[in-house]
Design an enzyme around this catalytic site. Structure first.
Site, PDB file in Angstrom:
ATOM      1  CB  ILE A  96      43.477  52.002  31.907  1.00  0.00           C
ATOM      2  CG1 ILE A  96      42.959  51.460  33.095  1.00  0.00           C
ATOM      3  CG2 ILE A  96      42.816  53.329  31.511  1.00  0.00           C
ATOM      4  CD1 ILE A  96      43.028  52.102  34.440  1.00  0.00           C
ATOM      5  CG  LEU A 116      56.441  46.435  25.871  1.00  0.00           C
ATOM      6  CD1 LEU A 116      57.296  45.770  24.672  1.00  0.00           C
ATOM      7  CD2 LEU A 116      54.997  46.422  25.585  1.00  0.00           C
ATOM      8  CE1 TYR A 154      50.054  54.171  41.476  1.00  0.00           C
ATOM      9  CE2 TYR A 154      48.218  54.260  43.077  1.00  0.00           C
ATOM     10  CZ  TYR A 154      48.669  54.025  41.778  1.00  0.00           C
ATOM     11  OH  TYR A 154      47.573  54.193  41.020  1.00  0.00           O
ATOM     12  CE  LYS A 158      49.460  56.990  39.354  1.00  0.00           C
ATOM     13  NZ  LYS A 158      49.515  57.209  37.976  1.00  0.00           N
ATOM     14  CB  VAL A 173      39.440  42.317  44.190  1.00  0.00           C
ATOM     15  CG1 VAL A 173      38.285  43.529  43.758  1.00  0.00           C
ATOM     16  CG2 VAL A 173      38.600  41.370  44.906  1.00  0.00           C
ATOM     17  CB  ILE A 174      36.756  42.769  39.025  1.00  0.00           C
ATOM     18  CG1 ILE A 174      35.918  43.350  40.168  1.00  0.00           C
ATOM     19  CG2 ILE A 174      36.084  42.286  38.038  1.00  0.00           C
ATOM     20  CD1 ILE A 174      35.069  44.363  39.568  1.00  0.00           C
ATOM     21  CB  ILE A 208      41.741  34.506  49.023  1.00  0.00           C
ATOM     22  CG1 ILE A 208      42.520  33.030  48.851  1.00  0.00           C
ATOM     23  CG2 ILE A 208      41.991  34.865  50.303  1.00  0.00           C
ATOM     24  CD1 ILE A 208      44.080  33.470  48.901  1.00  0.00           C
ATOM     25  NE  ARG A 222      38.667  49.032  48.033  1.00  0.00           N
ATOM     26  CZ  ARG A 222      38.596  48.937  49.439  1.00  0.00           C
ATOM     27  NH1 ARG A 222      37.763  48.904  50.084  1.00  0.00           N
ATOM     28  NH2 ARG A 222      39.978  48.309  49.858  1.00  0.00           N
TER      29      ARG A 222
HETATM   30  C1  UD2 Z   1      43.027  50.173  45.037  1.00  0.00           C
HETATM   31  C2  UD2 Z   1      44.009  50.124  43.874  1.00  0.00           C
HETATM   32  C3  UD2 Z   1      45.392  50.643  44.408  1.00  0.00           C
HETATM   33  C4  UD2 Z   1      45.305  51.965  45.187  1.00  0.00           C
HETATM   34  C5  UD2 Z   1      44.199  51.887  46.147  1.00  0.00           C
HETATM   35  C6  UD2 Z   1      43.870  53.012  46.945  1.00  0.00           C
HETATM   36  C7  UD2 Z   1      43.474  48.466  42.139  1.00  0.00           C
HETATM   37  C8  UD2 Z   1      43.977  47.373  41.519  1.00  0.00           C
HETATM   38  N1  UD2 Z   1      44.300  48.935  43.349  1.00  0.00           N
HETATM   39  O1  UD2 Z   1      43.225  48.944  45.993  1.00  0.00           O
HETATM   40  O2  UD2 Z   1      46.224  50.919  43.139  1.00  0.00           O
HETATM   41  O3  UD2 Z   1      44.894  52.792  44.318  1.00  0.00           O
HETATM   42  O4  UD2 Z   1      43.089  51.196  45.488  1.00  0.00           O
HETATM   43  O5  UD2 Z   1      42.702  52.938  47.874  1.00  0.00           O
HETATM   44  O6  UD2 Z   1      42.781  49.041  41.898  1.00  0.00           O
HETATM   45  N2  UD2 Z   1      40.361  41.571  47.659  1.00  0.00           N
HETATM   46  C9  UD2 Z   1      39.973  40.254  48.126  1.00  0.00           C
HETATM   47  N3  UD2 Z   1      40.566  39.159  47.517  1.00  0.00           N
HETATM   48  C10 UD2 Z   1      41.368  39.178  46.448  1.00  0.00           C
HETATM   49  C11 UD2 Z   1      41.927  40.518  46.212  1.00  0.00           C
HETATM   50  C12 UD2 Z   1      41.420  41.623  46.846  1.00  0.00           C
HETATM   51  O7  UD2 Z   1      39.475  39.947  49.128  1.00  0.00           O
HETATM   52  O8  UD2 Z   1      41.934  38.154  46.040  1.00  0.00           O
HETATM   53  C13 UD2 Z   1      40.073  42.703  48.464  1.00  0.00           C
HETATM   54  C14 UD2 Z   1      41.002  43.593  49.102  1.00  0.00           C
HETATM   55  O9  UD2 Z   1      41.220  42.982  50.388  1.00  0.00           O
HETATM   56  C15 UD2 Z   1      40.170  44.825  49.136  1.00  0.00           C
HETATM   57  C16 UD2 Z   1      39.189  44.613  47.845  1.00  0.00           C
HETATM   58  O10 UD2 Z   1      39.246  43.483  47.737  1.00  0.00           O
HETATM   59  O11 UD2 Z   1      39.570  45.045  50.231  1.00  0.00           O
HETATM   60  C17 UD2 Z   1      39.544  45.620  46.590  1.00  0.00           C
HETATM   61  O12 UD2 Z   1      41.136  45.123  46.245  1.00  0.00           O
HETATM   62  P1  UD2 Z   1      41.967  45.794  45.168  1.00  0.00           P
HETATM   63  O13 UD2 Z   1      43.395  45.149  45.437  1.00  0.00           O
HETATM   64  O14 UD2 Z   1      41.165  45.303  43.882  1.00  0.00           O
HETATM   65  O15 UD2 Z   1      41.923  47.346  45.260  1.00  0.00           O
HETATM   66  P2  UD2 Z   1      42.101  48.294  46.593  1.00  0.00           P
HETATM   67  O16 UD2 Z   1      40.814  48.942  46.727  1.00  0.00           O
HETATM   68  O17 UD2 Z   1      42.835  47.680  47.785  1.00  0.00           O
END
Ligand code: UD2
Length: 313
Positions: A14, A35, A144, A148, A188-189, A203, A212
């Site tokens: 970001i 870094l 974490y 915040k 995830v993206i 996966i 989300r």
């Molecule tokens: C986000 C933030 C985290 C925290 C959290 C608070 C990111 C990267 N992470 O986690 O820092 O702020 O929100 O709620 O922004 N998934 C898959 N396959 C994969 C990876 C992820 O299915 O290979 C799923 C994962 O199980 C989840 C969703 O995708 O249901 C989003 O996962 P994420 O890690 O991008 O973000 P999140 O919302 O868990």
């Protein structure tokens, strides 16, 4: 527009997008980054236009020196991994809690006008009310998330006690170019894009119907600029999302179509602690910042895919 600013964590995902936009707007930009998770390569295209210092937010002397002539600080530096924070809460507190306090303290003594703080929707935890509104209860579920929330508290205090202007932006799921896909806990993206570029199946954890609010990094950058400039926003926390949501299943559908791949995703058990649903209420950002997300998910994914496709593997 401000004349001179500092971006902590400016070599990160970001942060570097923010630096790029500030350089485009002819703002003089200083970058502080240790870094640890950022890359100099992220700054490569505009390296000649910025003042980069390798350094750490745990070191207040460095912060004070670098802020001597700065008007606005965008505080993006942090340990961003939730699992790492659970593994090592002390290190997280040193970088995120103390680092943020150091940034505020250095800003107070350096005549900085405003600090814009990168907070997170993680502060809401798994409380069931949706969409998430700023006035709702918070319930951090990890060091974490706690860090915040502590940062937000300190930011408000520095306004009340010392008159330093502060704005906290609660980022929802940010995505876009330069997001590092290399950890299983990367966004995830970024992981799905990386898999698609390599022709490997992703996966999906759980049934994939968890959803989300994904916000494109250029919109996040725009909100930061507005947060730095608007009047009457000091001391507030503001959600930064789109107000829309998408499931993980349909996300892969979009990305596989963009990439022209047919791979069926692998399925695995839900991750422990995975939040089922998350979406932001963004009326405060609309009212106070005049913020409107400009990038639809389709457009954001298309631009992000262009970036991942052009990366060399
Ligand atoms: C986000 C933030 C985290 C925290 C959290 C608070 C990111 C990267 N992470 O986690 O820092 O702020 O929100 O709620 O922004 N998934 C898959 N396959 C994969 C990876 C992820 O299915 O290979 C799923 C994962 O199980 C989840 C969703 O995708 O249901 C989003 O996962 P994420 O890690 O991008 O973000 P999140 O919302 O868990």
């Amino acid at each position: 527009m401000m004349k001179k600013c500092l971006v902590t964590g400016g070599a990160g995902f970001i942060g570097s997008n923010l630096v790029e936009r500030l350089v485009d707007a002819s703002v003089q930009v200083k970058v502080l980054d240790n870094l640890s998770s950022g890359f100099l390569q992220n700054l490569e295209p505009f390296r000649g236009y910025i003042d980069f210092k390798e350094g750490d937010v745990r070191d207040i002397a460095t912060l004070q020196e670098i802020m001597s002539d700065v008007e606005v600080v965008f505080h993006q530096a942090a340990l961003v991994s939730v699992p790492q924070s659970i593994e090592d809460p002390i290190e997280t507190a040193m970088v995120n809690d103390l680092g943020t306090l150091n940034v505020l303290e250095a800003a107070r003594h350096s005549g900085v006008r405003r600090v814009v703080f990168a907070s997170s929707c993680a502060v809401y935890g798994d409380l069931p009310q949706l969409p998430k509104k700023e006035e709702m209860d918070t319930k951090p579920l990890s060091p974490y998330a706690a860090s915040k929330l502590h940062g937000e508290t300190y930011a408000r205090l520095y306004g009340d006690l010392y008159g330093l202007e502060t704005v906290c932006l609660r980022y929802f799921n940010v995505y876009g170019p330069r997001q590092d896909p290399s950890s299983p806990y990367s966004g995830v993206i970024s992981i799905f894009m990386d898999k698609a570029a390599r022709g490997a199946p992703p996966i999906i954890y759980g049934d994939g119907e968890q959803y989300r609010d994904f916000v494109y990094v250029v919109d996040v950058v725009q909100a930061n600029l507005l947060a730095a400039q608007r009047e009457n926003v000091s001391g507030v926390v503001i959600n930064l999302g789109t107000g829309k949501s998408v499931s993980v299943n349909s996300l892969w559908k979009h990305i596989s179509e963009l990439a022209g791949v047919q791979d069926e995703p692998k399925r695995a058990n839900s991750r422990p602690g995975d939040i089922r649903q998350s979406v932001a209420e963004i009326s405060r950002a609309q009212e106070l910042l005049d913020f409107e997300p400009r990038y639809s998910l389709e457009e954001g994914l298309r631009l992000t895919w262009e970036w991942y496709r052009s990366r060399s593997y």
